[in-house]
Scaffold this motif. Sequence first.
Motif, PDB file in Angstrom:
ATOM      1  N   GLU A 152       0.896  -1.206   0.134  1.00 48.20           N
ATOM      2  CA  GLU A 152      -0.031   0.014  -0.031  1.00 48.20           C
ATOM      3  C   GLU A 152       0.817   1.241  -0.039  1.00 48.20           C
ATOM      4  O   GLU A 152       0.561   2.200  -0.899  1.00 48.20           O
ATOM      5  N   ASP A 163     -12.271   0.907  -6.627  1.00 54.99           N
ATOM      6  CA  ASP A 163     -11.278   0.903  -5.643  1.00 54.99           C
ATOM      7  C   ASP A 163     -11.687   1.072  -4.090  1.00 54.99           C
ATOM      8  O   ASP A 163     -11.292   0.543  -3.303  1.00 54.99           O
ATOM      9  N   TYR A 186     -11.332  -1.953  -1.317  1.00 55.92           N
ATOM     10  CA  TYR A 186     -10.475  -1.567  -0.360  1.00 55.92           C
ATOM     11  C   TYR A 186     -10.876  -1.345   0.931  1.00 55.92           C
ATOM     12  O   TYR A 186     -10.368  -2.124   1.887  1.00 55.92           O
ATOM     13  N   LEU A 217      -6.939  -5.334  -6.740  1.00 59.90           N
ATOM     14  CA  LEU A 217      -7.081  -5.272  -5.056  1.00 59.90           C
ATOM     15  C   LEU A 217      -7.187  -6.701  -4.463  1.00 59.90           C
ATOM     16  O   LEU A 217      -6.442  -7.197  -3.675  1.00 59.90           O
TER      17      LEU A 217
END
Length: 222
Positions: free
Chosen positions: A50, A140, A144, A210
């Motif tokens: 990350e 995203d 996430y 992801l």
Amino acid sequence: MTDRHHTDAKALADDVRQHLADEVPGSPLVHAPVTGPGVLEPLRRLVAVEYQAHRVELVAYGTLLARFPHRPAAELWVTLARIVHEATPKLREVARALKMSDADLDGRVADSGAYAFHGAMSWIATTGSQSTAALAAHIDMAVYYSGASAVAQRLRQNGAPVPDAFLDYYDDPGDNALLELALTVAQNGLDRGDDPQETLFHAHRIADALLGIWKAAAADAA
């Protein structure tokens, strides 16, 4: 869904969510052991990936602001850049709590799937349409935050020997208003004539990337 003038951005987002329907948020990292000497290693890999992605995201949002500086798109890129910028020092605090050095933060994760997100974001920022970038941002955030909070909550509920800094950083539900803004920007792009199939394709790329990060974090180090 092939009519550019009548495509609903929410319908495209729902298509991606349906694709992910059988995936547990944060899986397979959410199933990683919560006891034993190796419990922190997957978390360190997650933090490293990350941290490196933040650099890519900042460049991506700056590029998108230059390419699509009009409202409502500009508000989305500026807000996302601010969030990432403000999150980076917090993530460094998490790394320190996990006893990670600067070399650890910059080190490569052995599983190459960890970096699919970086490549997808870079391509979208430089080549993708407004709707492609905005729907990618929506997916995203949705994937996430749901995955990160699932991992943190499981660790917390099981009393795992994990620093509070990690749990506090990752146990974050995200911002529903920002999710809606991303859909609004995607719809604006579609209404301007963006290709919905391209938009959908790259939203799936981001979702799969992801999932690849969770998988890479949970994998045994080479």
